[in-house]
Design a protein around this motif. Structure first.
Motif, PDB file in Angstrom:
ATOM      1  N   PHE A 109       0.829  -1.202   0.000  1.00  0.00           N
ATOM      2  CA  PHE A 109       0.000   0.000   0.000  1.00  0.00           C
ATOM      3  C   PHE A 109       0.870   1.261   0.000  1.00  0.00           C
ATOM      4  O   PHE A 109       0.610   2.210  -0.739  1.00  0.00           O
ATOM      5  N   VAL A 110       1.913   1.259   0.823  1.00  0.00           N
ATOM      6  CA  VAL A 110       2.802   2.417   0.885  1.00  0.00           C
ATOM      7  C   VAL A 110       3.523   2.595  -0.450  1.00  0.00           C
ATOM      8  O   VAL A 110       3.631   3.706  -0.961  1.00  0.00           O
ATOM      9  N   ARG A 111       4.002   1.492  -1.016  1.00  0.00           N
ATOM     10  CA  ARG A 111       4.725   1.593  -2.296  1.00  0.00           C
ATOM     11  C   ARG A 111       3.831   2.177  -3.393  1.00  0.00           C
ATOM     12  O   ARG A 111       4.288   2.970  -4.225  1.00  0.00           O
ATOM     13  N   GLU A 112       2.552   1.804  -3.400  1.00  0.00           N
ATOM     14  CA  GLU A 112       1.633   2.359  -4.390  1.00  0.00           C
ATOM     15  C   GLU A 112       1.403   3.848  -4.128  1.00  0.00           C
ATOM     16  O   GLU A 112       1.367   4.653  -5.056  1.00  0.00           O
ATOM     17  N   ALA A 113       1.250   4.240  -2.873  1.00  0.00           N
ATOM     18  CA  ALA A 113       1.082   5.658  -2.544  1.00  0.00           C
ATOM     19  C   ALA A 113       2.322   6.454  -2.953  1.00  0.00           C
ATOM     20  O   ALA A 113       2.209   7.556  -3.501  1.00  0.00           O
ATOM     21  N   VAL A 114       3.505   5.900  -2.725  1.00  0.00           N
ATOM     22  CA  VAL A 114       4.751   6.571  -3.121  1.00  0.00           C
ATOM     23  C   VAL A 114       4.827   6.665  -4.648  1.00  0.00           C
ATOM     24  O   VAL A 114       5.235   7.698  -5.193  1.00  0.00           O
ATOM     25  N   ARG A 115       4.407   5.624  -5.342  1.00  0.00           N
ATOM     26  CA  ARG A 115       4.396   5.667  -6.817  1.00  0.00           C
ATOM     27  C   ARG A 115       3.498   6.805  -7.297  1.00  0.00           C
ATOM     28  O   ARG A 115       3.873   7.595  -8.174  1.00  0.00           O
ATOM     29  N   LEU A 116       2.305   6.918  -6.703  1.00  0.00           N
ATOM     30  CA  LEU A 116       1.373   7.988  -7.075  1.00  0.00           C
ATOM     31  C   LEU A 116       1.952   9.361  -6.740  1.00  0.00           C
ATOM     32  O   LEU A 116       1.787  10.316  -7.505  1.00  0.00           O
ATOM     33  N   MET A 117       2.649   9.456  -5.614  1.00  0.00           N
ATOM     34  CA  MET A 117       3.296  10.698  -5.204  1.00  0.00           C
ATOM     35  C   MET A 117       4.356  11.104  -6.230  1.00  0.00           C
ATOM     36  O   MET A 117       4.394  12.248  -6.686  1.00  0.00           O
ATOM     37  N   ARG A 118       5.211  10.163  -6.609  1.00  0.00           N
ATOM     38  CA  ARG A 118       6.281  10.431  -7.582  1.00  0.00           C
ATOM     39  C   ARG A 118       5.696  10.780  -8.949  1.00  0.00           C
ATOM     40  O   ARG A 118       6.189  11.689  -9.629  1.00  0.00           O
ATOM     41  N   GLU A 119       4.651  10.050  -9.329  1.00  0.00           N
ATOM     42  CA  GLU A 119       3.986  10.288 -10.624  1.00  0.00           C
ATOM     43  C   GLU A 119       3.472  11.729 -10.716  1.00  0.00           C
ATOM     44  O   GLU A 119       3.430  12.314 -11.795  1.00  0.00           O
ATOM     45  N   ARG A 120       3.084  12.297  -9.604  1.00  0.00           N
ATOM     46  CA  ARG A 120       2.567  13.659  -9.573  1.00  0.00           C
ATOM     47  C   ARG A 120       3.663  14.695  -9.310  1.00  0.00           C
ATOM     48  O   ARG A 120       3.375  15.876  -9.165  1.00  0.00           O
ATOM     49  N   GLY A 121       4.908  14.227  -9.205  1.00  0.00           N
ATOM     50  CA  GLY A 121       6.038  15.150  -9.089  1.00  0.00           C
ATOM     51  C   GLY A 121       6.373  15.603  -7.684  1.00  0.00           C
ATOM     52  O   GLY A 121       6.919  16.692  -7.501  1.00  0.00           O
ATOM     53  N   TYR A 122       6.096  14.760  -6.682  1.00  0.00           N
ATOM     54  CA  TYR A 122       6.378  15.132  -5.294  1.00  0.00           C
ATOM     55  C   TYR A 122       7.333  14.132  -4.638  1.00  0.00           C
ATOM     56  O   TYR A 122       7.461  12.995  -5.078  1.00  0.00           O
ATOM     57  N   THR A 123       7.972  14.598  -3.580  1.00  0.00           N
ATOM     58  CA  THR A 123       8.816  13.772  -2.733  1.00  0.00           C
ATOM     59  C   THR A 123       8.453  14.082  -1.281  1.00  0.00           C
ATOM     60  O   THR A 123       7.804  15.092  -1.013  1.00  0.00           O
ATOM     61  N   VAL A 124       8.890  13.249  -0.362  1.00  0.00           N
ATOM     62  CA  VAL A 124       8.586  13.475   1.047  1.00  0.00           C
ATOM     63  C   VAL A 124       9.427  14.634   1.560  1.00  0.00           C
ATOM     64  O   VAL A 124      10.662  14.594   1.507  1.00  0.00           O
ATOM     65  N   GLY A 125       8.755  15.656   2.068  1.00  0.00           N
ATOM     66  CA  GLY A 125       9.437  16.765   2.733  1.00  0.00           C
ATOM     67  C   GLY A 125       9.744  16.370   4.164  1.00  0.00           C
ATOM     68  O   GLY A 125      10.879  16.465   4.609  1.00  0.00           O
ATOM     69  N   ASN A 126       8.715  15.903   4.870  1.00  0.00           N
ATOM     70  CA  ASN A 126       8.919  15.305   6.183  1.00  0.00           C
ATOM     71  C   ASN A 126       7.674  14.546   6.607  1.00  0.00           C
ATOM     72  O   ASN A 126       6.574  14.775   6.107  1.00  0.00           O
ATOM     73  N   LEU A 127       7.890  13.600   7.521  1.00  0.00           N
ATOM     74  CA  LEU A 127       6.829  12.768   8.080  1.00  0.00           C
ATOM     75  C   LEU A 127       6.972  12.784   9.594  1.00  0.00           C
ATOM     76  O   LEU A 127       8.070  12.612  10.117  1.00  0.00           O
ATOM     77  N   ASP A 128       5.856  12.984  10.276  1.00  0.00           N
ATOM     78  CA  ASP A 128       5.826  12.884  11.728  1.00  0.00           C
ATOM     79  C   ASP A 128       4.682  11.939  12.085  1.00  0.00           C
ATOM     80  O   ASP A 128       3.525  12.215  11.765  1.00  0.00           O
ATOM     81  N   ALA A 129       5.023  10.802  12.697  1.00  0.00           N
ATOM     82  CA  ALA A 129       4.026   9.780  13.028  1.00  0.00           C
ATOM     83  C   ALA A 129       4.053   9.490  14.521  1.00  0.00           C
ATOM     84  O   ALA A 129       5.122   9.456  15.137  1.00  0.00           O
ATOM     85  N   THR A 130       2.867   9.268  15.083  1.00  0.00           N
ATOM     86  CA  THR A 130       2.739   8.916  16.500  1.00  0.00           C
ATOM     87  C   THR A 130       1.915   7.643  16.613  1.00  0.00           C
ATOM     88  O   THR A 130       0.752   7.614  16.199  1.00  0.00           O
ATOM     89  N   ILE A 131       2.524   6.614  17.176  1.00  0.00           N
ATOM     90  CA  ILE A 131       1.853   5.339  17.432  1.00  0.00           C
ATOM     91  C   ILE A 131       1.338   5.393  18.864  1.00  0.00           C
ATOM     92  O   ILE A 131       2.066   5.793  19.778  1.00  0.00           O
TER      93      ILE A 131
END
Length: 190
Positions: A109-131
């Motif tokens: 699921f993450v790989r597909e989301a990253v593919r869609l992100m790249r396809e639209r010309g974006y990269t990760v600026g930053n991620l903040d996650a809380t479990i």
């Protein structure tokens, strides 16, 4: 007099009403320099399931009951990326009533989301996650989780943050009956 003039300005005329109701051609989507998305997920914890968080198998007496592998962190991050891109959520793209996703590893699921992100010309600026989980303690696993996220997101470790919190023994999270996660992600135009 001034009050009367304001009142007249605020009243709709038939021409204004017709113009407001007339369909307009959709404007071209703007190319934004950055986009922000928020993700959230929650799963019941039950005996007999593995506990997988961020693609890392965490030793515990309970795991996430789910259609896929139940990785609460990867589901949250997937939704955050999809949200930043204004795309349908994880449940619409990977429906839990589709047998092909049964037991699926959430890195798909993450790989597909990253593919869609790249396809639209974006990269990760930053991620903040809380479990959010009362148990198990996640501190010993956070570095492995973060390293795995960096690989999945094709991101430098300096822009990926993972935190773990308890729920102070309150509600299903604090009573060890569930696990949850929030994530905020910023995507930057490449």
């Amino acid at each position: 007099m001034e009050r009367q003039q304001r009142s007249m300005v605020c009243q709709s005329t038939p021409a204004v009403a017709a113009a407001a109701a007339a369909p307009t051609a959709p404007a071209e989507a703007p190319t934004l320099p950055f986009r922000v998305g928020h993700g959230f997920d929650l799963h019941r914890l039950e005996p007999g399931y593995p506990l997988i968080i961020g693609g890392v198998n965490i030793p515990h007496t309970k795991g996430c009951e789910a259609h896929s592998d139940g990785d609460v962190l990867l589901h949250t991050i997937t939704d955050a990326i999809l949200g930043a891109l204004s795309l349908p959520d994880i449940g619409q793209i990977f429906p839990d009533n589709d047998p092909k996703w049964k037991g699926c590893s959430s890195d798909v699921f993450v790989r597909e989301a990253v593919r869609l992100m790249r396809e639209r010309g974006y990269t990760v600026g930053n991620l903040d996650a809380t479990i959010i989980a009362q148990k198990p303690k996640l501190s010993p696993h956070k570095e492995n989780i973060r390293n795995n996220l960096c690989a999945l997101l094709e991101a430098h470790p300096s822009v990926v943050n993972v935190k773990a919190k308890t729920h102070e023994k309150v509600d299903s999270l604090g009573e060890e009956r569930s696990i949850a996660c929030h994530a905020v992600i910023m995507l930057i135009r490449t």
